[in-house]
Write an enzyme that holds these catalytic residues in place. Structure first.
Site, short mmCIF file in Angstrom:
data_model
loop_
_atom_site.label_atom_id
_atom_site.label_comp_id
_atom_site.label_asym_id
_atom_site.label_seq_id
_atom_site.Cartn_x
_atom_site.Cartn_y
_atom_site.Cartn_z
N LYS A 169 41.32 34.83 40.46
CA LYS A 169 42.30 34.21 39.56
C LYS A 169 41.67 33.78 38.24
CE LYS A 169 45.15 32.16 43.24
NZ LYS A 169 45.64 30.86 43.72
N CYS A 170 40.43 34.15 38.03
CA CYS A 170 39.68 33.73 36.86
C CYS A 170 40.03 34.60 35.65
CB CYS A 170 38.18 33.84 37.15
SG CYS A 170 37.11 33.39 35.79
N GLY A 171 40.01 34.03 34.47
CA GLY A 171 40.25 34.78 33.25
C GLY A 171 39.21 35.86 33.00
N LEU A 172 38.09 35.78 33.69
CA LEU A 172 37.02 36.78 33.54
C LEU A 172 37.11 37.89 34.59
CD1 LEU A 172 34.09 34.29 32.84
CD2 LEU A 172 35.38 35.64 31.18
N LYS A 173 38.19 37.92 35.35
CA LYS A 173 38.34 38.89 36.45
C LYS A 173 38.28 40.34 35.97
CE LYS A 173 43.33 38.48 36.34
NZ LYS A 173 44.04 37.25 36.21
#
Length: 157
Positions: free
Chosen positions: A34-38
């Site tokens: 769910k991370c913006g860096l996914k």
């Protein structure tokens, strides 16, 4: 103690020793779906597919430390495989900091230093391990995997 003395747990609960990867170059990453860096999953998968036949492996460790992961390891692995096409080994949901940190990440943070100290600041912190089991370099969350591909190539030759 070396990295090869550490055992890790897969999402299905099975454990194994990292000595399984003796003689291989490893990239160990704390991940979060769910991370913006996914978007880094794509780059990690690309590196894995490009170099896996040259004794390179990416090891993903989903972490709920920063509140950006699903509720359990099986769900995290399924999301990585289904949503991002990940084929590299994924592991149990872990903590990367504090007294409850996974032993692997206690070892990694004790034996390397990040930009702001030893503590892991966010998801997608990456550790490059050489064929002898030594930490060669630590990369921050915003370091895109393709930006250090030459470092990986250097370790493979």
């Amino acid at each position: 103690m070396s990295i090869y003395d550490i055992s890790v747990r897969k999402s299905n609960g099975d454990t194994y020793s990292l000595d399984k990867y003796k003689g291989k170059t490893m990239l160990i990453v704390n991940t979060a779906t769910k991370c913006g860096l996914k978007g880094q999953f794509d780059s990690l998968e690309s590196l894995y597919n490009t170099y896996k036949d040259k004794d390179f492996v990416v090891l993903g460790f989903p972490s709920d430390q920063f509140g950006q992961e699903v509720d359990n390891a099986v769900e995290a692995e399924q999301s990585c495989r289904m949503s991002y096409g990940v084929t590299f080994p994924m592991h149990d949901l872990i903590k990367v900091n504090g007294k409850d940190a996974d032993p692997l990440f206690k070892y990694l943070t004790k034996n390397s230093k990040g930009m702001f100290g030893k503590k892991i600041k966010w998801n997608f912190t990456k550790f490059l391990i050489n064929k002898e089991g030594n930490i060669v370099q630590r990369f921050g969350p915003k370091d895109k995997p393709e930006s250090f591909e030459n470092d990986i190539i250097k370790e493979l030759t």
